[in-house]
Design a protein around this motif. Sequence first.
Motif, PDB file in Angstrom:
ATOM      1  N   LEU A 177     -38.148 -96.995  53.451  1.00  0.00           N
ATOM      2  CA  LEU A 177     -38.023 -95.794  52.624  1.00  0.00           C
ATOM      3  C   LEU A 177     -38.376 -96.061  51.166  1.00  0.00           C
ATOM      4  O   LEU A 177     -38.941 -95.194  50.489  1.00  0.00           O
ATOM      5  CB  LEU A 177     -36.599 -95.240  52.717  1.00  0.00           C
ATOM      6  N   SER A 178     -38.042 -97.244  50.667  1.00  0.00           N
ATOM      7  CA  SER A 178     -38.337 -97.541  49.256  1.00  0.00           C
ATOM      8  C   SER A 178     -39.834 -97.586  49.001  1.00  0.00           C
ATOM      9  O   SER A 178     -40.303 -97.165  47.934  1.00  0.00           O
ATOM     10  CB  SER A 178     -37.694 -98.874  48.850  1.00  0.00           C
ATOM     11  N   ARG A 179     -40.607 -98.025  49.977  1.00  0.00           N
ATOM     12  CA  ARG A 179     -42.062 -98.069  49.800  1.00  0.00           C
ATOM     13  C   ARG A 179     -42.683 -96.683  49.988  1.00  0.00           C
ATOM     14  O   ARG A 179     -43.724 -96.392  49.411  1.00  0.00           O
ATOM     15  CB  ARG A 179     -42.667 -99.098  50.739  1.00  0.00           C
ATOM     16  N   VAL A 180     -42.048 -95.869  50.801  1.00  0.00           N
ATOM     17  CA  VAL A 180     -42.499 -94.477  50.912  1.00  0.00           C
ATOM     18  C   VAL A 180     -42.316 -93.786  49.566  1.00  0.00           C
ATOM     19  O   VAL A 180     -43.213 -93.084  49.074  1.00  0.00           O
ATOM     20  CB  VAL A 180     -41.722 -93.729  52.012  1.00  0.00           C
ATOM     21  N   LEU A 181     -41.142 -93.970  48.962  1.00  0.00           N
ATOM     22  CA  LEU A 181     -40.887 -93.350  47.659  1.00  0.00           C
ATOM     23  C   LEU A 181     -41.879 -93.838  46.613  1.00  0.00           C
ATOM     24  O   LEU A 181     -42.491 -93.035  45.891  1.00  0.00           O
ATOM     25  CB  LEU A 181     -39.457 -93.651  47.206  1.00  0.00           C
ATOM     26  N   ALA A 182     -42.046 -95.167  46.523  1.00  0.00           N
ATOM     27  CA  ALA A 182     -42.952 -95.722  45.509  1.00  0.00           C
ATOM     28  C   ALA A 182     -44.382 -95.235  45.727  1.00  0.00           C
ATOM     29  O   ALA A 182     -45.081 -94.858  44.782  1.00  0.00           O
ATOM     30  CB  ALA A 182     -42.888 -97.245  45.544  1.00  0.00           C
ATOM     31  N   GLY A 183     -44.823 -95.221  46.985  1.00  0.00           N
ATOM     32  CA  GLY A 183     -46.183 -94.789  47.283  1.00  0.00           C
ATOM     33  C   GLY A 183     -46.410 -93.321  46.981  1.00  0.00           C
ATOM     34  O   GLY A 183     -47.498 -92.916  46.560  1.00  0.00           O
ATOM     35  N   SER A 184     -45.370 -92.493  47.162  1.00  0.00           N
ATOM     36  CA  SER A 184     -45.517 -91.055  46.939  1.00  0.00           C
ATOM     37  C   SER A 184     -45.678 -90.705  45.470  1.00  0.00           C
ATOM     38  O   SER A 184     -46.182 -89.630  45.124  1.00  0.00           O
ATOM     39  CB  SER A 184     -44.304 -90.304  47.504  1.00  0.00           C
ATOM     40  N   ILE A 185     -45.270 -91.594  44.572  1.00  0.00           N
ATOM     41  CA  ILE A 185     -45.414 -91.355  43.136  1.00  0.00           C
ATOM     42  C   ILE A 185     -46.889 -91.279  42.753  1.00  0.00           C
ATOM     43  O   ILE A 185     -47.259 -90.596  41.792  1.00  0.00           O
ATOM     44  CB  ILE A 185     -44.678 -92.443  42.335  1.00  0.00           C
ATOM     45  N   ILE A 186     -47.743 -91.946  43.514  1.00  0.00           N
ATOM     46  CA  ILE A 186     -49.180 -91.919  43.243  1.00  0.00           C
ATOM     47  C   ILE A 186     -49.713 -90.490  43.299  1.00  0.00           C
ATOM     48  O   ILE A 186     -50.596 -90.111  42.526  1.00  0.00           O
ATOM     49  CB  ILE A 186     -49.935 -92.809  44.254  1.00  0.00           C
ATOM     50  N   PHE A 187     -49.157 -89.680  44.205  1.00  0.00           N
ATOM     51  CA  PHE A 187     -49.632 -88.308  44.377  1.00  0.00           C
ATOM     52  C   PHE A 187     -49.302 -87.443  43.162  1.00  0.00           C
ATOM     53  O   PHE A 187     -50.110 -86.596  42.746  1.00  0.00           O
ATOM     54  CB  PHE A 187     -49.000 -87.689  45.625  1.00  0.00           C
ATOM     55  N   SER A 188     -48.135 -87.653  42.584  1.00  0.00           N
ATOM     56  CA  SER A 188     -47.666 -86.786  41.500  1.00  0.00           C
ATOM     57  C   SER A 188     -47.940 -87.343  40.112  1.00  0.00           C
ATOM     58  O   SER A 188     -47.986 -86.587  39.143  1.00  0.00           O
ATOM     59  CB  SER A 188     -46.153 -86.540  41.631  1.00  0.00           C
ATOM     60  N   GLY A 189     -48.089 -88.663  40.006  1.00  0.00           N
ATOM     61  CA  GLY A 189     -48.212 -89.284  38.688  1.00  0.00           C
ATOM     62  C   GLY A 189     -49.647 -89.515  38.253  1.00  0.00           C
ATOM     63  O   GLY A 189     -50.595 -89.331  39.022  1.00  0.00           O
ATOM     64  N   GLN A 190     -49.778 -89.923  37.007  1.00  0.00           N
ATOM     65  CA  GLN A 190     -51.075 -90.246  36.418  1.00  0.00           C
ATOM     66  C   GLN A 190     -51.167 -91.759  36.248  1.00  0.00           C
ATOM     67  O   GLN A 190     -50.305 -92.367  35.623  1.00  0.00           O
ATOM     68  CB  GLN A 190     -51.234 -89.547  35.063  1.00  0.00           C
ATOM     69  N   TYR A 191     -52.227 -92.356  36.795  1.00  0.00           N
ATOM     70  CA  TYR A 191     -52.386 -93.806  36.665  1.00  0.00           C
ATOM     71  C   TYR A 191     -52.817 -94.137  35.241  1.00  0.00           C
ATOM     72  O   TYR A 191     -53.747 -93.525  34.707  1.00  0.00           O
ATOM     73  CB  TYR A 191     -53.433 -94.314  37.660  1.00  0.00           C
ATOM     74  N   GLN A 243     -37.851 -88.079  41.259  1.00  0.00           N
ATOM     75  CA  GLN A 243     -38.065 -87.233  40.087  1.00  0.00           C
ATOM     76  C   GLN A 243     -37.680 -87.953  38.805  1.00  0.00           C
ATOM     77  O   GLN A 243     -38.377 -87.845  37.786  1.00  0.00           O
ATOM     78  CB  GLN A 243     -37.268 -85.936  40.222  1.00  0.00           C
ATOM     79  N   VAL A 244     -36.575 -88.692  38.847  1.00  0.00           N
ATOM     80  CA  VAL A 244     -36.140 -89.446  37.676  1.00  0.00           C
ATOM     81  C   VAL A 244     -37.154 -90.519  37.314  1.00  0.00           C
ATOM     82  O   VAL A 244     -37.484 -90.722  36.131  1.00  0.00           O
ATOM     83  CB  VAL A 244     -34.751 -90.085  37.931  1.00  0.00           C
ATOM     84  N   LEU A 245     -37.680 -91.223  38.329  1.00  0.00           N
ATOM     85  CA  LEU A 245     -38.649 -92.289  38.077  1.00  0.00           C
ATOM     86  C   LEU A 245     -39.960 -91.731  37.526  1.00  0.00           C
ATOM     87  O   LEU A 245     -40.572 -92.332  36.634  1.00  0.00           O
ATOM     88  CB  LEU A 245     -38.906 -93.070  39.371  1.00  0.00           C
TER      89      LEU A 245
END
Length: 282
Positions: A177-191, A243-245
């Motif tokens: 689950l922790s890697r799912v969360l981290a990976g999903s940030i790519i969709f919403s965030g800006q590199y 969301q916090v991250l």
Amino acid sequence: MEQQSSSEGAKNQSDETDYQAPKSGSTLKKQLNLLLIALSFFTRIPVPSWVEFDSEKLNQASRYFGVIGLLVGSLSAAVFWASQFVLPNGVAVILAMITGVLITGGFHEDGLADTADGFGGGWKVADKLRIMKDSRIGTYGTLALVLCLLLKWQLLVEIALYSPINAVIAIVVAHGLSRVLAGSIIFSGQYVTEDDGSKSKPLAQHQHINDLLILCLSGFVVLACLNGVIAFGLLLLLVLLRQVLIWGGNRQIGGYTGDTLGAAQQIAELVCYGAILVIGLH
């Protein structure tokens, strides 16, 4: 002439069949290729030489980050389960943690330390990014890493006191689950990156909605294997944490880097252990 025409027709039909037949096979090979890219990116496990790498495939490989987490978690949990028969739980937990670090090369832990150094020691965005790509570890990074590992060990030891099988489940669930969360940030965030000279490996910088859905599916499969209370509790906590991250990354550097994703994974893993300890697996 009729025979020749018939022969040519049969040949054309055969060629058509030959052209169409590999489609399903090529699709499977493509998915296997993406899975192996994710495996090579997040672990030290060797992959075949025929695996094709490029930036677009790396973006698509983000769909399998959760699967790689389940693999790492399963191997770590197996070491814990085997060693707890002959060693105290505390030692067995340490061996499981060492296994995870050896498999990944401390990839996520390095991200946590670099993020803590950058966010704690830099004032401007450029300073934070410069510090994060420095190979040396500072005070903030050392404190974050030591405290994270100690807390991880303590939480798992407490879970194992209730039942060793609970610790096994917790390790697999938290890694996945922790890697799912981290990976999903790519969709919403800006590199974001300071320049092309970053010490970090190339990172998935874009995520298609299909890749996100497949990534989330692996997480929902994990949650579906748990009882309703713990599954709902974990889902709620991880959605809020995500969301916090994202908010924290945007506030500090305007998006995410490979280091902040590593930090997100470590924090999410701790949250999973904490939730499992408090809510329980019964």
